[in-house]
Each structure stands twice: as C-alpha cells, then as structure tokens.
Design a protein around this motif. Sequence first.
Motif, PDB file in Angstrom:
ATOM      1  N   GLY A 286       0.831  -1.203   0.000  1.00 36.89           N
ATOM      2  CA  GLY A 286       0.000   0.000   0.000  1.00 36.89           C
ATOM      3  C   GLY A 286       0.860   1.246   0.000  1.00 36.89           C
ATOM      4  O   GLY A 286       1.861   1.335  -0.709  1.00 36.89           O
ATOM      5  N   GLY A 287       0.483   2.221   0.794  1.00 36.03           N
ATOM      6  CA  GLY A 287       1.275   3.457   0.908  1.00 36.03           C
ATOM      7  C   GLY A 287       1.066   4.403  -0.257  1.00 36.03           C
ATOM      8  O   GLY A 287      -0.021   4.469  -0.847  1.00 36.03           O
ATOM      9  N   ILE A 288       2.143   5.114  -0.603  1.00 35.74           N
ATOM     10  CA  ILE A 288       2.070   6.164  -1.626  1.00 35.74           C
ATOM     11  C   ILE A 288       2.507   5.617  -2.986  1.00 35.74           C
ATOM     12  O   ILE A 288       3.519   4.934  -3.075  1.00 35.74           O
ATOM     13  N   MET A 289       1.730   5.906  -4.031  1.00 30.83           N
ATOM     14  CA  MET A 289       2.208   5.655  -5.383  1.00 30.83           C
ATOM     15  C   MET A 289       2.499   7.004  -6.043  1.00 30.83           C
ATOM     16  O   MET A 289       1.642   7.891  -6.062  1.00 30.83           O
ATOM     17  N   ILE A 290       3.729   7.153  -6.539  1.00 28.83           N
ATOM     18  CA  ILE A 290       4.105   8.370  -7.262  1.00 28.83           C
ATOM     19  C   ILE A 290       3.983   8.091  -8.748  1.00 28.83           C
ATOM     20  O   ILE A 290       4.657   7.203  -9.272  1.00 28.83           O
ATOM     21  N   ASN A 291       3.093   8.811  -9.409  1.00 27.23           N
ATOM     22  CA  ASN A 291       2.892   8.629 -10.847  1.00 27.23           C
ATOM     23  C   ASN A 291       3.772   9.638 -11.596  1.00 27.23           C
ATOM     24  O   ASN A 291       3.559  10.839 -11.520  1.00 27.23           O
ATOM     25  N   LEU A 292       4.765   9.111 -12.314  1.00 28.37           N
ATOM     26  CA  LEU A 292       5.735   9.973 -12.993  1.00 28.37           C
ATOM     27  C   LEU A 292       5.363  10.286 -14.450  1.00 28.37           C
ATOM     28  O   LEU A 292       6.110  10.952 -15.162  1.00 28.37           O
ATOM     29  N   SER A 293       4.199   9.788 -14.894  1.00 30.62           N
ATOM     30  CA  SER A 293       3.834   9.918 -16.320  1.00 30.62           C
ATOM     31  C   SER A 293       3.771  11.352 -16.809  1.00 30.62           C
ATOM     32  O   SER A 293       3.940  11.605 -18.010  1.00 30.62           O
ATOM     33  N   SER A 294       3.480  12.282 -15.914  1.00 26.69           N
ATOM     34  CA  SER A 294       3.364  13.670 -16.372  1.00 26.69           C
ATOM     35  C   SER A 294       4.699  14.412 -16.347  1.00 26.69           C
ATOM     36  O   SER A 294       4.777  15.548 -16.806  1.00 26.69           O
ATOM     37  N   MET A 295       5.722  13.778 -15.807  1.00 30.66           N
ATOM     38  CA  MET A 295       7.066  14.356 -15.973  1.00 30.66           C
ATOM     39  C   MET A 295       7.569  13.816 -17.298  1.00 30.66           C
ATOM     40  O   MET A 295       8.348  12.867 -17.356  1.00 30.66           O
ATOM     41  N   ASN A 296       7.064  14.409 -18.372  1.00 30.80           N
ATOM     42  CA  ASN A 296       7.260  13.793 -19.695  1.00 30.80           C
ATOM     43  C   ASN A 296       7.821  14.744 -20.725  1.00 30.80           C
ATOM     44  O   ASN A 296       7.452  14.699 -21.895  1.00 30.80           O
ATOM     45  N   LYS A 297       8.735  15.602 -20.285  1.00 27.12           N
ATOM     46  CA  LYS A 297       9.316  16.552 -21.235  1.00 27.12           C
ATOM     47  C   LYS A 297      10.682  16.079 -21.751  1.00 27.12           C
ATOM     48  O   LYS A 297      11.489  15.539 -21.004  1.00 27.12           O
ATOM     49  N   ILE A 298      10.880  16.275 -23.045  1.00 26.47           N
ATOM     50  CA  ILE A 298      12.223  16.135 -23.606  1.00 26.47           C
ATOM     51  C   ILE A 298      12.923  17.449 -23.322  1.00 26.47           C
ATOM     52  O   ILE A 298      12.477  18.505 -23.772  1.00 26.47           O
ATOM     53  N   LEU A 299      13.984  17.408 -22.533  1.00 31.33           N
ATOM     54  CA  LEU A 299      14.573  18.650 -22.020  1.00 31.33           C
ATOM     55  C   LEU A 299      15.636  19.245 -22.935  1.00 31.33           C
ATOM     56  O   LEU A 299      15.740  20.449 -23.065  1.00 31.33           O
ATOM     57  N   GLU A 300      16.458  18.390 -23.546  1.00 33.25           N
ATOM     58  CA  GLU A 300      17.552  18.941 -24.353  1.00 33.25           C
ATOM     59  C   GLU A 300      18.118  17.912 -25.319  1.00 33.25           C
ATOM     60  O   GLU A 300      18.368  16.767 -24.945  1.00 33.25           O
ATOM     61  N   LEU A 301      18.307  18.338 -26.555  1.00 34.16           N
ATOM     62  CA  LEU A 301      19.086  17.547 -27.510  1.00 34.16           C
ATOM     63  C   LEU A 301      20.418  18.255 -27.672  1.00 34.16           C
ATOM     64  O   LEU A 301      20.457  19.423 -28.059  1.00 34.16           O
ATOM     65  N   ASP A 302      21.511  17.571 -27.333  1.00 40.09           N
ATOM     66  CA  ASP A 302      22.839  18.170 -27.439  1.00 40.09           C
ATOM     67  C   ASP A 302      23.570  17.462 -28.574  1.00 40.09           C
ATOM     68  O   ASP A 302      24.064  16.342 -28.426  1.00 40.09           O
ATOM     69  N   GLU A 303      23.616  18.110 -29.715  1.00 46.14           N
ATOM     70  CA  GLU A 303      24.174  17.452 -30.906  1.00 46.14           C
ATOM     71  C   GLU A 303      25.693  17.378 -30.871  1.00 46.14           C
ATOM     72  O   GLU A 303      26.288  16.575 -31.569  1.00 46.14           O
ATOM     73  N   GLU A 304      26.321  18.240 -30.067  1.00 49.81           N
ATOM     74  CA  GLU A 304      27.779  18.195 -29.984  1.00 49.81           C
ATOM     75  C   GLU A 304      28.257  17.053 -29.085  1.00 49.81           C
ATOM     76  O   GLU A 304      29.355  16.540 -29.255  1.00 49.81           O
ATOM     77  N   ASN A 305      27.434  16.703 -28.126  1.00 51.35           N
ATOM     78  CA  ASN A 305      27.796  15.570 -27.267  1.00 51.35           C
ATOM     79  C   ASN A 305      26.975  14.319 -27.589  1.00 51.35           C
ATOM     80  O   ASN A 305      27.161  13.276 -26.959  1.00 51.35           O
TER      81      ASN A 305
END
Lengths: 469, 469
Positions: free
Chosen positions: B93-112
């Motif tokens: 039981g306890g707490i369920m943390i739903n991470l589905s909404s942390m769904n952003k692509i933050l950065e594409l680094d083409e040099e690395n």
Amino acid sequence: MELYNNYKKIDEKDIEFLKAIVGKDRICIGEDISEDFSHDELGGVKKMPEVLIEVLSTEEVSKIMKYAYENNIPVVARGSGTGLVGASVPIYGGIMINLSSMNKILELDEENLTLTVEPGVLLMEIGKFVEENDLFYPPDPGEKSATIGGNINTNAGGMRAVKYGVTRDYVRGLEVVMPDGTIMELGGKVVKNSSGYSLKDFICGSEGTLAIITKAILKLLPLPKKAISLLIPFEDLDKAIETVPKIIKAKSIPTSIEFMERDVILASEEFLGKKFPDNSADAYLLLTFDGNSKEEIEKNYDNVAEICLQNGAIDVLIADTDERKESIWSARGAFLEAIKASTTEMDECDVCVPRNKIAEFIKYTYKLQKEFNMRIKNFGHAGDGNLHIYILKDDLSEEDWNNKLKAIFNCMYNKAKELNGTVSGEHGIGFAKREYLFNLIGEDQKELMNRIKLAFDPKNILNPGKVCQ
Amino acid sequence: MELYNNYKKIDEKDIEFLKAIVGKDRICIGEDISEDFSHDELGGVKKMPEVLIEVLSTEEVSKIMKYAYENNIPVVARGSGTGLVGASVPIYGGIMINLSSMNKILELDEENLTLTVEPGVLLMEIGKFVEENDLFYPPDPGEKSATIGGNINTNAGGMRAVKYGVTRDYVRGLEVVMPDGTIMELGGKVVKNSSGYSLKDFICGSEGTLAIITKAILKLLPLPKKAISLLIPFEDLDKAIETVPKIIKAKSIPTSIEFMERDVILASEEFLGKKFPDNSADAYLLLTFDGNSKEEIEKNYDNVAEICLQNGAIDVLIADTDERKESIWSARGAFLEAIKASTTEMDECDVCVPRNKIAEFIKYTYKLQKEFNMRIKNFGHAGDGNLHIYILKDDLSEEDWNNKLKAIFNCMYNKAKELNGTVSGEHGIGFAKREYLFNLIGEDQKELMNRIKLAFDPKNILNPGKVCQ
C-alpha cells in the motif's frame, strides 16, 4: 562510520597457515619482497605488504580471503601494477595477492562471441589472441601490459571509446571472490540480463575494493577488416580541438580522435629515436576509421576531412599503409614515457569533460602553466573528452613541488566540476584522487558508496582506504 | 534480516501534508483511485495504493520521499504500468508516485550526442524525436508505450540488442531522488567515467527499489541511413534456430535476429486483420541489417543469406520497401497481443540463455507442452538468446492453472540455470519472479543484494518486497 578496524599484524602462525594453502615457494615475507610491490606506476604513494602471495587458482584466493576475513587482516589484489593512482598500494600492509600468474586464456566461444580469461592475462595478449581468430576486443587503453583484471577494476577506456565504449561494455560475466572468501558467479555468456541488481557492472570500476576478480567472460566483436588513420595538422591547438564537436555533430563517428601538440611529438621522436611523419604544425588531430571495406571507410572520412579543412586544418595526411600507421601509433604510444623521460618527476590528471568543453579545459591548463610557472603537457582522447594532463616537477624542490601540485590539482578538478566533468575518465580514484572525488560528489554520495562498500565487505578488509574512504 | 518495517498507514494528516506539496488536484485517495493503478500488464498480482500522487518536478518527488522516509510510509514509483512482473504494484500500500506527467524532452545536445529527458517520456516519443533529428536511440523493446524511466529500471533490451546492446549501454547520466529525499546527480554527459562506484549503472535495472529516476541523459548515435529486413522461411523451428549460432560465428552481426512460428503468425494475422508476407512455412527467422549504404548492407546480408540456405532455409525474402517492412514488423509487434487475445489468461517467462543454447531450450518447452498438456507459445530474440515464452490458461480451472503454471515455471527456470542462462533477459524480477531468482543466485547473492538495498534505503520504504526481498 568507523572504517578502519584494528587490523591484525601478520605473525608466524599466519604465515604457516598461508603456506599450507599455496606451498612455501609462492610466499614472500618482509625484506624478501621486491620493492616493486610497494607502489604502482605513478602513484606517489608507497607501502610494502607484510606478505606477498602468488596465487594460481580461485580456490587459493578463496581460502586466503576466508582466513584474512576471520583474522581481520587487510588484503590487496595486484596485477601488473601499471595503475596511476595508487589503487594497488597496500597502505595498511597485510596480505598482497599477486594475480599475475593466473594468466590463462580459458576459452574462445565463437558461437557466443565470448572469451573467458583469468585476471592476469595481459591486454596485449588478449588483443593478439583474438585478432589471430579474426575477432576484436575493442577497449584499447595505452598501457598494453596492464592485466585484464586491472582493466576491469578501473573500467579502462582507451583510444577506441569514441566508437566502441569502455571496458564495462565488454564484460559479460565475472567470477569473483568476496571479502569473506565466498565465490560468486555474476552474469555469464548471456547477452541480456535483468535478473536482480547488476553486481557485475558495479564491480567493474571498483578498483579492487569490493571483490577479487578471478575470471572474466568478455564480449568480442568481428574484427573490422580495414582501418585507416588520418593525421591532421592544425595551426594551433584551439583550432584542432574546436573541430572535434563539429565532427561529432556531422554524424560520422570515427573509431578514435586523439589530439597532440608539437612539443609532445618532438619529445616522443627523441625518446624513440624515430621520426614522426610530420612535425611542422603546432597541433594535430589523429583520427582512425574502421570498417569492412575501403569504400565504406572512405565515405566516412571524406566527410570528416572536409570538416577539418573548413575549420583550419593545414592538410590531411592519410596513413593507410601498415608502416605509416605504425610510425604514428608507436609515437602516440610513447607519449607518456617520453614526457616522463623529459623531467625529474611528474603527476597526472585524467579528467573527462563533455566533448564540447575540451577546448575550454585545455586553455585553462595554459593559464595555469603561466600562473604557476610550471610545465604542463597535454595529450589525450579528444573524441571522448578524456584528457591526459601531466604536471612536470623539473627542478623544483620537493616542498615547492608538493605545494604547487596540490594547488594546480585543486584548480583543475574545480574546473572539471564547473564544466560538468568528472575526476577520472579511466585511471580511477585509488588513493591519490580521493579528496577530489569527495569534493565532486559531496558527502551524501560518499556516505552511500561507503555503505555499499560495507555491504560487500562488512569488516572493511579488502583494499581499505581507497576510492570512497 | 528484518526487512519489513511496521509501515505507517496513511491518515488525514499525511494527506494534508502531501496536498501542501502538490496541491489538491494531483492527489487521489482510496476509492477515487482507478483500479488500473493496482496492477501492471501481466503481473497476476494486485494491490491498491493508499494515495496516488501525480508529480511534475524533482522537487515534489524529493519532498514526498523526505516525508515518507520520516514517517515510515512505503512508496512505489510508476510510469506507464506496462511491466510484466508486478514491479510497480504497491504490495504494501502506501504512496504511489505517478511519474507519467514528468514527460518533457529537455535537451538535444548534438555536440555531445545526448538527449536529456524526464522519466515519463514514452519510448515511442524518443524514437520519433531523435529520428526527426537524424539521430538514433538504439534500444528497441516491443512495448513502445513504456516510459523511459521504466525502460531504465528494467534495463530493457529489445530487438536491436544483438548489434547495439541494451538500455544500460545508453544511459550516460541520471538524476535520482534517494529514499530519504536527497537529490543526486550520477554520471553526466561524459563518455568515460572511472570516478568512484558506478551508482548509475547499478540503478539501471533495479526496478524502482533503490532510487527514483527523475531525469536521464541518454547516449545517441547517428541514424543509420538504410535498413533491410530478411524474412527467411525454414522447414521447422529446429533448423531455423540452429542456424543462429552459425550466423554469429560467420562474423556478420545483424541488427536483430528474431524467430517466429507459423501459428503465432496466423494468430497475429487474425488479430490485425492483415496478411503476413508469407505463412507457408513452419518457422521463420527475421533478420535486420542496417548501415549507411545499400552496398554495405548487401555485402553483410549476402553472406548471411547464404548460410541460411546452406542450413535448410526454403527461401530468403527481402523486405527493402517501407510497405513490406511495415507488414512484417507490425505483425511482429502484435505477437504478444495476438497470443493474449487467443486465450483466457496467460503468463510469461523471458529467460535468456547463451545464444547457442536456444534450440535446446525451445525443444524443452515442446516437451513441457506435451507433458503438461498445455499450449505454450514461443517467439523472441534468437540473436541474443532472449526467449519470450507464453503459457496459456485456455479453459483450465483457476486451481489447475496455478498448479500447472508453477510446475512449468519451475521446470523452465531450472532448465535455464542448467544452461547457464538467467531468469530474465529484459522483463525483470519484480514481484512475480523472485523465488526463481533466489533459486538461481543462491542465498549469498540474495543477502548481498539485500544489504546493498539497505545501503540505499535503510528503512526499506522504496518499493519493498521486490527483486531480492
């Protein structure tokens, strides 16, 4: 956390017991131990073990560890001693286990593309053996006389990491002896594994502090049929280094991208007594491309050569004959020794920064060179951001050397942190780099690493005082 | 070792505190929680969390964990819930943390060549995004609606592991929240790292038991310009499977080598209402080759096609048009759903055995099929030894099903052990496969894993009762 037990000093009774395990010919005590075993290649730290034991089997290692565990005796495992951070120096004395004679290649499995080896096999022997079988072990650190056990323990990288990754990527399975003598099999010949925590991946890079590796199953690849090197002179190092992220961005990944400066090349020419194909420019990139046909490789490097020329390269020299490749790569292989021979003493830093931050880091070392009035030499793996920076003592007094070295290291590791880099790309932390690691990772991560260390080694007898301690 | 604390039940005060962190709109309590959150795709185990919290930031996760840690409340993190072993079921039981909404692509680094993402980004979104930028994220598990956080937590493999490896090989850095709420950065954009124990590699594959991943830096490759699939019919499965180690031995490594049988193809045709390019043979190998030119790929597959024909292949069908590739791969993608639709209930086993032992393992499943008088369906990754074996309930009573399933699982996992295979290649251990893992690794490794778990999570509040517990 109280980490250092009151370790037991070795006595007559211990020696008798250890002799019963390996026989009297493979044990060395006190002054009979060669001074070589008190240090590694460049650690600056020395300490003799109380007993040195040459082992020939996993069972021997297991029996020694069981005894050491029961009796609270510290143990350090050692291979060729080619480390650069004092990881294999027995700073608490105790037992040193020499694994160099566990050096058999046990099995080549061509259906699973794996090679099973004992830990004392040298990297150069693995390279030769697999190439004779038309296969390829990609990790390629400069020091070919290192043992594979040492390579796994530092997660060694080398020149070909740009395209092929590092040692951890090629370790499929390990047999290890735990600090209490238990023998464990981790991983195996399987390609995929999601069966509990990956102890194998964690032991890779743990610098002999968690378990002693007694067998490794390595992943092999088919041998690329052709390789071509390009030596590319630039007007200055800035222009050379600033081209690297552009090469990566252009999506043609070379096998390796090394950078070198003129004075390092000259030092190497003098050291080897052999001419380098070109020494007219201030800085060079050395690129390798591999593949299965000349056409495939040419398509790749044409694109990259064009990028270099657009970014200030003076020329593009192609080394496609064995002779020419040998002359370039033997020079590259001698850089460390050549720099070492040019001074009285030196120490090194092998930070790894994101690829697009190398130029900034190298410029910073120029600044330090001026500021501290010391010679600082650079070369390294431009393609993966892993620099090799050597600080030379020359004619400084011992006191000045120690003070300046410490100050320079502090500056460099702080700069690496600022650029989101890391303390070591491939040489490890061992004894010498601990405080810089602590500064980078902070107290929480350090404490976590120590709790994990004690989960493996509750009495803290295996290589104590290293990495996170 | 006493692992299960007397966990605190959630009360009004807890809810008030949690609402203060995320606001009242992203918290769900008791019967308002959808039944979906009580199970994953095929775990056979169900349990509702007491509170479900949708999080939007690392800081929220950190605050929740800090509170849970101080108050001894168990917490489970969840993504898309596409797991197959009950790893994300909150059995205490306890707490369920739903991470589905942390769904952003933050950065594409083409040099690395890196992509920085939040954990809730779906695998299919990553694939689409990087391909639009002419880049490539190689791990390719069948379930494209899984989150990247889930993929990292199971060290997901997929079709392309033969050539490109698994998820762990493409994770350069992680941001995680520890069980006590501490936020840690592990690894980064650096290509090489030998700076202390590799916590990042250890957290990959740890099924949400050691820390909650809140950000990941992924390694990308240039997108191969061309890919060609070969569909190769064989008289029977034995002949098809026995060809696989010969392909590997011939040193032309395909991107993927899948195997499939006629009845699974027929089930998929019926399920999709679409014809497969060929269904006349009993068994097929499906191979893909990728590269940067048609010539390069052809050279590779000519050799492999020849080997197949020499070993009993009836024909070699080349799929080089998008349409034909789509018809084959959409069928392959539907196998799991098609088998599921053909029966009342099923359970699965995803053992991984050395590549040259697959034929032996599959023959063994035929024997079990007869012996237990049950339908058992196979398909999977022949190239990396990772099988997907489905045991179908059909019209068995609940009691018979449970008994037979247990007996069959025992047989299969013992066989995997005998062949030096492992319990799971890519689906993980979670809740459902623990006893089989314990049987494979033994008491010493289990205890070691638990000591490490407690080094990360001293109160055992993060996803307790999973993997090694």
